[in-house]
Scaffold this active site. Structure first.
Site, short mmCIF file in Angstrom:
data_model
loop_
_atom_site.label_atom_id
_atom_site.label_comp_id
_atom_site.label_asym_id
_atom_site.label_seq_id
_atom_site.Cartn_x
_atom_site.Cartn_y
_atom_site.Cartn_z
N TYR A 143 0.83 -1.21 0.00
CA TYR A 143 0.00 0.00 0.00
C TYR A 143 0.86 1.26 0.00
O TYR A 143 0.42 2.31 -0.44
CB TYR A 143 -0.91 0.03 1.23
N LYS A 192 3.11 -15.36 2.69
CA LYS A 192 3.26 -16.14 1.46
C LYS A 192 4.75 -16.43 1.31
O LYS A 192 5.40 -16.08 0.31
CB LYS A 192 2.68 -15.34 0.27
N ASP A 224 -3.12 -18.25 1.10
CA ASP A 224 -4.15 -18.97 0.33
C ASP A 224 -4.80 -20.04 1.20
O ASP A 224 -6.02 -20.21 1.20
CB ASP A 224 -3.57 -19.56 -0.96
N ASP A 248 -6.25 -6.79 4.53
CA ASP A 248 -7.40 -6.17 3.86
C ASP A 248 -8.33 -7.26 3.34
O ASP A 248 -9.54 -7.23 3.57
CB ASP A 248 -6.90 -5.29 2.71
N ASP A 252 -12.14 -8.87 5.21
CA ASP A 252 -13.44 -8.89 4.54
C ASP A 252 -14.03 -10.29 4.59
O ASP A 252 -15.22 -10.49 4.84
CB ASP A 252 -13.32 -8.46 3.07
C1 IPM Z 1 -10.25 -1.06 4.25
C2 IPM Z 1 -10.54 -0.51 2.87
C3 IPM Z 1 -9.38 0.40 2.45
C4 IPM Z 1 -8.13 -0.44 2.46
C5 IPM Z 1 -9.59 1.09 1.09
C6 IPM Z 1 -10.87 1.90 1.04
C7 IPM Z 1 -8.42 1.95 0.72
O1 IPM Z 1 -10.76 -1.54 1.99
O2 IPM Z 1 -10.10 -0.25 5.20
O3 IPM Z 1 -10.20 -2.26 4.39
O4 IPM Z 1 -7.85 -1.15 1.49
O5 IPM Z 1 -7.40 -0.37 3.47
MG MG Z 2 -10.83 -3.47 2.87
#
Ligand code: IPM
Ligand code: MG
Length: 358
Positions: A143, A192, A224, A248, A252
């Site tokens: 990032y 990884k 993975d 990230d 999710d």
């Molecule tokens: C998160 C989001 C952010 C990230 C984006 C919006 C830049 O997905 O906070 O998880 O990737 O960190």
């Molecule tokens: Mg995210």
């Protein structure tokens, strides 16, 4: 009476409506537990582009630095999608994380008892509880690494760089291990290392730091495999420690196991008590202003603020309990179930309900 200074970054899409609900809940918690909060509004992301011409204005950084804590909604939307990378709303979010030195991102994936049926995972896999903490490195890796584009012999290419230094890995590892010490005493470091050099350094460094925490059981897993194990047997995890990009993605996935991404809170912390608190979901521009948004992730983020920055653990627990109770009575559409005992409510109604249960 103790007064806390909070900088509020509502952001874009559903940001303003979910943040409003969290502010209401914070005020109610203050009333109940004997403290007050003073809010300063600042701009971030798309709203900052529209109001100030850039995604992270100087005065926003200053307002955040002057506060005890920051409450953030979400940034981004189709309106700003055509802007170049460093002008996009997301650049503002990465910028503020970097400017405030918030290298440790805590993302708890928990299943609230009344929401068990909302998980897409079979009940026998979930069992009676699920409580995973993803500790994501937040100010390094791909990032923040060097990136660019070049055209050689008429062929265009682009690159991003995954780079971690030993001190960067050590400090996030220490956060992971000390969190594990306070929980189930298990830490799974995800990388990884079968392919990436940066992961090999990550693994070696985490292994070395582990010697400082002999009471924590350390394991390593390839990313993975971890993505698969989260669905196959999520109960094996206590703390997951990982890099910015893997965190990230895995957070999710972990959020969905718990029923809805609209439920997951996060805390971004630096070297001291200061923190930035935001839901892990995005700005959902498609439902902005419709009342359909789920404010609970932001309310739970405010709860984390009470716990980690403001030193109000009882108020934090009360917020969590109120959310759990609210779920037995009402649901926003993302977690609503036809034929269930709960009524369908709007974002604002959910905020009011949590306040009334506090
Ligand atoms: C998160 C989001 C952010 C990230 C984006 C919006 C830049 O997905 O906070 O998880 O990737 O960190
Ligand atoms: Mg995210």
């Amino acid at each position: 009476m103790q007064t806390y200074e909070i900088t509020v970054l509502k952001g874009d899409g559903i940001g303003p409506e979910i943040v409003d609900q969290a502010v209401k809940v914070l005020d109610k918690a203050g009333e109940k537990f004997g403290f007050s909060l003073h809010y300063t509004r600042a701009y971030l992301g798309g709203e900052a582009i529209d109001e100030k011409g850039c995604p992270l204005p100087e005065e926003t950084v200053a307002a955040c630095k002057a506060a005890d804590a920051v409450l953030l909604g979400a940034v981004g939307g189709p309106k700003w999608d055509s802007l170049s990378g460093d002008q996009r709303p997301e650049a503002g979010l990465l910028g503020i994380r970097g400017a405030l030195g918030l290298f440790a991102n805590l993302r708890p994936a928990v299943i609230f008892e009344p929401l068990k049926e909302a998980s897409p995972i079979k009940a026998e896999i979930i069992g009676d509880a699920l409580d995973i903490l993803v500790v994501r490195e937040l100010t390094g890796g791909i990032y923040f690494g060097q990136r660019g584009r070049e055209t050689v012999d008429g062929v265009e290419s682009a690159y991003d760089t995954e780079r971690y230094s030993v001190p960067e890995i050590e400090r996030i590892a220490r956060v992971g291990f000390s969190m594990a010490q306070k929980r189930g005493k298990k830490l799974c470091s995800v990388d990884k290392a079968n392919v990436l050099e940066s992961s090999r350094l990550w693994r070696a460094t985490v292994t070395r730091v582990a010697q400082e925490y002999p009471d924590v059981e350390l394991s390593h897993m390839y990313v993975d495999n971890c993505a698969m194990q989260l669905v196959r047997n999520p109960k094996q995890f206590d703390v997951i420690l990982t890099s910015n990009i893997f965190g990230d993605i895995l957070s999710d996935e972990a959020s969905m196991i718990s029923g809805s991404i609209g439920m997951l809170a996060s805390a971004s912390l630096g070297e001291n008590q200061f923190g930035l608190y935001e839901p892990i979901h995005g700005s959902a521009p498609d439902i902005a202003g419709t009342g359909l948004a789920n404010p609970l992730a932001t309310i739970l983020s405010a709860g984390m603020m009470l716990k980690y920055t403001l030193g109000q653990p009882e108020a934090a627990q009360a917020v969590e309990d109120a959310v759990s109770k609210a779920l037995t009575q009402a649901r926003t559409p993302d977690i609503y179930r036809e034929g269930g005992a709960q009524k369908k409510v709007t974002c604002e109604e959910m905020g009011d309900l949590v306040c009334s249960l506090l």
